[in-house]
Design a protein around this motif. Structure first.
Motif, short mmCIF file in Angstrom:
data_model
loop_
_atom_site.label_atom_id
_atom_site.label_comp_id
_atom_site.label_asym_id
_atom_site.label_seq_id
_atom_site.Cartn_x
_atom_site.Cartn_y
_atom_site.Cartn_z
N GLU A 276 0.84 -1.19 0.00
CA GLU A 276 0.00 0.00 0.00
C GLU A 276 0.88 1.25 0.00
OE1 GLU A 276 -3.55 0.77 -0.64
OE2 GLU A 276 -3.91 -0.56 1.09
N VAL A 277 0.49 2.22 -0.81
CA VAL A 277 1.16 3.52 -0.82
C VAL A 277 0.17 4.56 -0.30
CG1 VAL A 277 2.31 5.27 -2.22
CG2 VAL A 277 2.56 2.85 -2.81
N VAL A 278 0.48 5.11 0.87
CA VAL A 278 -0.41 6.06 1.53
C VAL A 278 0.14 7.47 1.33
CG1 VAL A 278 -1.40 6.77 3.75
CG2 VAL A 278 -1.03 4.34 3.27
N ILE A 279 -0.69 8.38 0.86
CA ILE A 279 -0.25 9.76 0.63
C ILE A 279 -0.90 10.70 1.64
CG2 ILE A 279 0.33 9.45 -1.80
CD1 ILE A 279 -2.34 10.72 -2.53
N VAL A 280 -0.07 11.56 2.25
CA VAL A 280 -0.55 12.58 3.17
C VAL A 280 0.21 13.87 2.92
CG1 VAL A 280 -1.33 11.02 5.00
CG2 VAL A 280 1.04 11.78 4.97
N GLY A 281 -0.32 14.97 3.44
CA GLY A 281 0.30 16.28 3.19
C GLY A 281 -0.40 16.97 2.04
N GLY A 282 -0.62 18.26 2.17
CA GLY A 282 -1.38 19.01 1.17
C GLY A 282 -0.81 18.96 -0.22
N SER A 283 0.52 18.86 -0.35
CA SER A 283 1.14 18.88 -1.68
C SER A 283 0.95 17.59 -2.45
CB SER A 283 2.64 19.20 -1.55
OG SER A 283 2.84 20.50 -1.04
N THR A 284 0.44 16.53 -1.79
CA THR A 284 0.15 15.29 -2.54
C THR A 284 -1.11 15.43 -3.38
OG1 THR A 284 -1.04 14.35 -0.64
CG2 THR A 284 1.30 13.81 -0.86
N ARG A 285 -1.79 16.56 -3.27
CA ARG A 285 -2.95 16.80 -4.13
C ARG A 285 -2.52 17.21 -5.54
NH1 ARG A 285 -4.83 19.16 0.87
NH2 ARG A 285 -6.60 17.96 1.70
#
Length: 511
Positions: A316-325
């Motif tokens: 699984e690749v989990v993305i967090v942080g506003g810039s991952t948008r």
């Protein structure tokens, strides 16, 4: 687990651009994100002085155009921040600026919870050095908080993810998870193994404490400055107010480009009464920031290598942080992991504070069985060692090489001991210069502190033995001690130079 404490313990995501605070609510049997005084769940990590009062959060950010010189976002290194208004001047250390933000979040939590808040878990970028971690501890103390634990941001997000998936009866017993955390000012990547039973084991961490959305904004600003220069033959690069207006417009355009392929940037009277208008395309944004995007993928590769894992083994690749948008970020990650869908089930802005609140609840002894049963096993992000010149029996190592005592990605807490011997006849003390970093050469690493061990009996070289001990606690903070074996004489130090604030300074600042 720490002993049960009274009152509610909070989790704080202290970000360089935005911060967030959360707490466990027994009534609802879950973590809730606490709104600030304006009712918003994320708060700008921004402090300003308007000549009469210190402004924090949205109040500070809202006046940034008219007061750019007296406004600062979450600082990183060790400068003294000077606010000037007419003839009056105010000076702050980065720890003091951070403490103002932390106190604001503490007060918001107290207002929402209806009780005094003392205990907190604070998150830091995974690649923070010992200096930066100690500075964060100092800031928490200045804000009137008892810091129960510092936790790496992607690890905190993994806790949120782990609790979210533990309710899924179809989940496998364990998963390899890569957390990609790209925020406004820092970038972290962590490789973890998460078991359904609730054990989170960090395998490797990586990142860059100077890479984030602010970098993307700055390159957009630079591009606009060049356009204005070509059109109007005017250079706005030295005009603070004009550049701040450009920065705000570019940040908005960056956000817009996540949902559209082109957006206008329009600013009335940008400089000397001249308006500025241009169109910014997503393609141009991706082109000028290609170097930063490539650095992100390079860090992912490094983290996988350090964790001895092939990308095909990541479940699984989990993305967090506003810039991952940013679409390009998601596209690159999906392509790198051969089309694997990215996990977006946890809130990109709130996941870090959520996980910190879970850990705070765990450490305080509250929460349900799911919260109390989880176990966190973290690692140290950077290698720690001493200057090789102190070692007598390592002639193959140059005088100023780094002798690693604790390699990066070692599970913490940990204790490592090494035996050394005197290098000279009649040597009466041992000098241990402590460094942190990955370079072979100490001059390219971060100097942390010097420990001097006195009282060594004067004898021929090699006869006296010393034990050097490195002890890293659960917060990732280092204690170094050394002992003369023949006499038992011992010296130790916590790397307090990291924060650069003495106890006397802390007392003065609090007052």
């Amino acid at each position: 687990m720490a002993g049960r404490v009274e009152g509610t313990a909070i989790g704080i995501d202290l970000g360089t651009t935005y911060s967030c605070v959360a707490a466990w609510f027994d009534k609802h049997n879950r973590v809730e994100i606490i709104p600030n005084q304006q009712g918003n769940k994320i708060t700008p990590s921004c402090v300003a002085w308007d000549g009469m009062q210190i402004l924090v959060g949205e109040a500070a950010k809202n006046q940034i155009i008219r007061n750019p010189k007296n406004t600062v976002f979450g600082p990183g290194e060790k400068p003294i921040i000077v606010f000037e208004h007419e003839s009056e001047e105010k000076k702050f250390s980065p720890e003091e600026i951070s403490s103002i933000i932390l106190r604001n979040l503490k007060e918001a939590a107290e207002a929402f919870l209806g009780t005094t808040v003392t205990d907190a878990v604070i998150t830091v970028p995974a690649y923070f050095s010992d200096k930066q971690r100690q500075a964060t501890m100092d800031a928490g103390g200045l804000a009137g908080l008892n810091i129960m634990r510092l936790i790496n941001e992607p690890t905190s997000a993994a806790i949120a993810y782990g609790l979210d998936r533990s309710a899924d009866i179809n989940c496998p017993d364990e998963k390899n998870v890569l957390v990609f955390d790209l925020g406004g000012g820092t970038f972290d990547v962590s490789l973890l193994n998460i078991s359904k039973a609730g054990t989170i084991t960090v395998k490797a961490v990586g990142g860059d404490t100077h890479l984030g959305g602010e970098n993307f904004d700055q390159l957009m600003v630079n591009h606009c400055v060049e356009i204005f220069k070509k059109k109007e033959n005017k250079d706005v690069s030295e005009n603070t107010r004009a550049k701040m207006r450009l920065k705000i417009a570019c940040e908005k355009a960056k956000r817009d480009l996540s949902s559209t392929v082109q957006t206008p940037i329009e600013i009335d009277c940008l400089y000397e009464g001249i308006d500025f208008t241009t169109k910014f395309s997503r393609a141009k944004f991706e082109e000028i920031n290609a170097g930063f995007f490539n650095l992100c993928i390079k860090q992912v590769e490094n983290c996988l290598r350090d964790g001895n894992m092939h990308k095909s083994q990541v479940d699984e690749v989990v993305i967090v942080g506003g810039s991952t948008r940013i679409p390009k970020v998601q596209q690159m990650l999906t392509e790198f992991f051969a089309g694997k869908p990215l996990c977006k089930s946890i809130n990109a802005d709130e996941a870090v504070s959520y996980g910190a609140a879970v850990l705070a609840t765990n450490l305080s002894g509250y929460g349900n069985k799911k919260v109390q049963d989880f176990l966190l096993l973290d690692v140290t992000p950077l290698s720690l060692g001493v200057k090789a010149g102190i070692i007598n029996n390592m002639s193959v190592v140059a005088e100023h090489d780094m002798c690693v005592v604790i390699p990066k990605n070692t599970p913490i807490p940990t204790i490592k001991e090494y035996a050394y011997q005197t290098r000279f006849d009649n040597q009466v003390n041992g000098i241990f210069d402590v460094y942190q970093g990955e370079s072979k050469y100490t001059k390219e690493n971060v100097f942390l502190d010097r420990l001097i061990l006195d009282g060594i009996p004067a004898t021929p070289k090699g006869e006296q033995k010393m034990i050097l001990c490195f002890n890293i606690d659960a917060n990732g903070i280092l204690n170094v001690s050394a002992e003369v074996i023949s006499t038992g004489n011992k010296r130790s130090t916590t790397i307090t130079r990291s924060g650069d604030l003495s106890k006397e300074m802390v007392k003065r600042i609090r007052k």
